[in-house]
Design a protein around this motif. Structure first.
Motif, PDB file in Angstrom:
ATOM      1  N   THR A 171       0.817  -1.215   0.000  1.00  0.00           N
ATOM      2  CA  THR A 171       0.000   0.000   0.000  1.00  0.00           C
ATOM      3  C   THR A 171       0.846   1.258   0.000  1.00  0.00           C
ATOM      4  N   GLU A 172       2.166   1.112   0.066  1.00  0.00           N
ATOM      5  CA  GLU A 172       3.028   2.291   0.088  1.00  0.00           C
ATOM      6  C   GLU A 172       4.397   1.956  -0.487  1.00  0.00           C
ATOM      7  N   ILE A 217       5.639   6.972   0.858  1.00  0.00           N
ATOM      8  CA  ILE A 217       4.574   7.645   0.126  1.00  0.00           C
ATOM      9  C   ILE A 217       3.566   6.565  -0.272  1.00  0.00           C
ATOM     10  N   SER A 218       2.290   6.850  -0.120  1.00  0.00           N
ATOM     11  CA  SER A 218       1.270   5.870  -0.483  1.00  0.00           C
ATOM     12  C   SER A 218       1.269   5.643  -1.983  1.00  0.00           C
ATOM     13  N   ILE A 219       0.730   4.502  -2.409  1.00  0.00           N
ATOM     14  CA  ILE A 219       0.651   4.227  -3.842  1.00  0.00           C
ATOM     15  C   ILE A 219      -0.199   5.281  -4.539  1.00  0.00           C
ATOM     16  N   GLU A 220      -1.319   5.645  -3.893  1.00  0.00           N
ATOM     17  CA  GLU A 220      -2.169   6.673  -4.484  1.00  0.00           C
ATOM     18  C   GLU A 220      -1.430   8.002  -4.592  1.00  0.00           C
ATOM     19  N   GLY A 221      -0.685   8.354  -3.525  1.00  0.00           N
ATOM     20  CA  GLY A 221       0.085   9.596  -3.550  1.00  0.00           C
ATOM     21  C   GLY A 221       1.183   9.558  -4.591  1.00  0.00           C
ATOM     22  N   CYS A 222       1.800   8.392  -4.743  1.00  0.00           N
ATOM     23  CA  CYS A 222       2.876   8.229  -5.726  1.00  0.00           C
ATOM     24  C   CYS A 222       2.347   8.389  -7.145  1.00  0.00           C
ATOM     25  N   LEU A 223       1.220   7.754  -7.445  1.00  0.00           N
ATOM     26  CA  LEU A 223       0.631   7.860  -8.774  1.00  0.00           C
ATOM     27  C   LEU A 223       0.107   9.270  -9.035  1.00  0.00           C
ATOM     28  N   THR A 224      -0.380   9.923  -8.001  1.00  0.00           N
ATOM     29  CA  THR A 224      -0.824  11.314  -8.154  1.00  0.00           C
ATOM     30  C   THR A 224       0.360  12.208  -8.499  1.00  0.00           C
ATOM     31  N   GLN A 225       1.471  11.989  -7.804  1.00  0.00           N
ATOM     32  CA  GLN A 225       2.676  12.775  -8.106  1.00  0.00           C
ATOM     33  C   GLN A 225       3.147  12.502  -9.528  1.00  0.00           C
ATOM     34  N   MET A 270      -2.574   2.224 -12.684  1.00  0.00           N
ATOM     35  CA  MET A 270      -3.450   1.954 -11.545  1.00  0.00           C
ATOM     36  C   MET A 270      -3.884   0.495 -11.485  1.00  0.00           C
ATOM     37  N   ASN A 271      -3.789  -0.217 -12.607  1.00  0.00           N
ATOM     38  CA  ASN A 271      -4.206  -1.624 -12.649  1.00  0.00           C
ATOM     39  C   ASN A 271      -3.057  -2.589 -12.368  1.00  0.00           C
ATOM     40  N   LEU A 272      -1.871  -2.056 -12.100  1.00  0.00           N
ATOM     41  CA  LEU A 272      -0.721  -2.919 -11.834  1.00  0.00           C
ATOM     42  C   LEU A 272      -0.748  -3.446 -10.404  1.00  0.00           C
ATOM     43  N   ASN A 273      -0.245  -4.663 -10.228  1.00  0.00           N
ATOM     44  CA  ASN A 273      -0.019  -5.222  -8.897  1.00  0.00           C
ATOM     45  C   ASN A 273       1.415  -4.918  -8.488  1.00  0.00           C
ATOM     46  N   PHE A 274       1.590  -4.412  -7.277  1.00  0.00           N
ATOM     47  CA  PHE A 274       2.936  -4.074  -6.806  1.00  0.00           C
ATOM     48  C   PHE A 274       3.369  -5.064  -5.734  1.00  0.00           C
ATOM     49  N   CYS A 275       4.586  -5.592  -5.914  1.00  0.00           N
ATOM     50  CA  CYS A 275       5.090  -6.654  -5.047  1.00  0.00           C
ATOM     51  C   CYS A 275       5.626  -6.082  -3.733  1.00  0.00           C
ATOM     52  N   GLU A 276       6.140  -6.992  -2.923  1.00  0.00           N
ATOM     53  CA  GLU A 276       6.669  -6.588  -1.624  1.00  0.00           C
ATOM     54  C   GLU A 276       7.919  -5.723  -1.765  1.00  0.00           C
ATOM     55  N   ALA A 277       8.676  -5.937  -2.848  1.00  0.00           N
ATOM     56  CA  ALA A 277       9.857  -5.101  -3.086  1.00  0.00           C
ATOM     57  C   ALA A 277       9.374  -3.750  -3.595  1.00  0.00           C
ATOM     58  N   HIS A 278       9.148  -2.834  -2.656  1.00  0.00           N
ATOM     59  CA  HIS A 278       8.491  -1.570  -3.020  1.00  0.00           C
ATOM     60  C   HIS A 278       9.381  -0.371  -2.727  1.00  0.00           C
ATOM     61  N   THR A 279      10.689  -0.536  -2.908  1.00  0.00           N
ATOM     62  CA  THR A 279      11.638   0.550  -2.686  1.00  0.00           C
ATOM     63  C   THR A 279      11.956   1.234  -4.010  1.00  0.00           C
ATOM     64  N   ILE A 280      11.774   2.565  -4.056  1.00  0.00           N
ATOM     65  CA  ILE A 280      12.052   3.345  -5.258  1.00  0.00           C
ATOM     66  C   ILE A 280      13.393   4.054  -5.076  1.00  0.00           C
ATOM     67  N   PRO A 281      14.377   3.771  -5.919  1.00  0.00           N
ATOM     68  CA  PRO A 281      15.708   4.395  -5.774  1.00  0.00           C
ATOM     69  C   PRO A 281      15.721   5.812  -6.337  1.00  0.00           C
TER      70      PRO A 281
END
Length: 311
Positions: free
Chosen positions: A10-11, A92-100, A164-175
């Motif tokens: 979720t983030e 950052i939340s997924i929604e916040g990330c996609l909004t940005q 928005m339709n993508l599934n995001f895995c546990e590896a959720h670190t953005i470099p």
């Protein structure tokens, strides 16, 4: 929303520019100063252009819109970066990330179209000076600005809803220090081939389409300048478009290089992102004020009026 139903995370965590707390403190001071100067510089350009009747021309109408876009572009990413530099949990939340990411697409795309409209304005001024007022009517200028905003918005609407339709895995670190769409694809468990194809096609149409317009305009401008017999005339003609050419080089060069480099969080990738997302909004007001006698004269007149009001 499909995003909420299917995501396993979720983030995201934004790694930012450094993991060293001392370096983060220095970076916070540096980028806070840059952001405040960016806001003040672009607000000053908006104020001077709106207050001085001598600057109510097509070129400065476009420049005021560029200042507003630079103000928006910097405000999309820098405040979150400043927050993360002071925070231990750089999330950052997924929604916040996609909004940005949406507003990066929207504002950045609009700026690219606006720069091509400004190139056409310089082409009309230098190549057809006697027809300039007819070629660059108020109605056309407003339409070009609206077209820039609409096409930038369209580019964002085409790309972001697909993510928005993508599934995001546990590896959720953005470099990275911000959410840019290419940085999200490696984090997805879903097939991103459609997203990559749409992104590539929209980027090529968007980027190379506007680049062709700018290249064509400047090819005609250079041809016209070289045909001027006097060196003083050539210098004066070139000075009217040198500021725009500098702004185009800063933004286009760094933006294209950023998206040509594979997403990996490398220092070079971050440098190009900072250049077009943070530095360019800072330097554009300086480019157009320091190299422009009309803006400097208008700034002096505006400051003079302000001082009179305070007396």
């Amino acid at each position: 929303m499909a995003l909420r139903n299917h995501s396993t995370s979720t983030e995201f965590i934004l790694l930012g520019l450094s993991a060293d707390p001392k370096v983060q403190a220095l970076l916070f001071v540096l980028f806070l100063g840059i952001y405040l100067l960016t806001v003040m510089g672009n607000l000053a350009m908006l104020l001077v252009i709106s207050a001085d009747l001598h600057l109510h021309t097509p070129m400065y109408f476009f420049l005021s819109n560029l200042s507003f876009l630079d103000l928006c572009f910097s405000s999309v990413t820098v405040p979150k970066m400043l927050e993360n530099l002071l925070s231990k949990r750089k999330i950052i939340s997924i929604e916040g990330c996609l909004t940005q990411a949406f507003f990066v697409f929207d504002v950045g795309g609009t700026e690219i179209f606006l720069l091509s409209a400004m190139a056409y304005d310089r082409y009309a001024a230098i190549c057809h000076p006697l027809l300039y007022s007819c070629m660059m009517s108020n109605q056309l200028c407003v339409r070009l600005v609206w077209a820039s905003w609409s096409l930038g918005f369209l580019d964002a609407v085409i790309n972001i809803p697909l993510a928005m339709n993508l599934n995001f895995c546990e590896a959720h670190t953005i470099p990275h220090y911000s959410c840019e769409l290419p940085s999200l694809f490696p984090l997805s468990c879903s097939d991103v081939s459609t997203n990559l194809t749409v992104l590539l096609c929209s980027t090529l149409l968007h980027g190379f389409g506007t680049f062709f317009l700018i290249f064509f305009s400047y090819a005609r401008i250079v041809s016209t300048i070289l045909s001027i017999s006097s060196s003083l005339g050539r210098s004066k003609a070139f000075s009217t478009c040198s500021s725009h050419l500098t702004a185009v080089s800063f933004f286009y060069g760094s933006a294209f290089l950023r998206h040509l480099i594979p997403t990996s969080g490398s220092p070079l990738e971050l440098i190009f992102s900072i250049q077009y997302g943070v530095i360019t909004p800072l330097v554009n007001p300086l480019i157009y004020s320091l190299k422009n006698k009309e803006v400097k004269a208008a700034l002096r007149r505006t400051l003079g009026k302000c001082l009179q009001w305070h007396r």
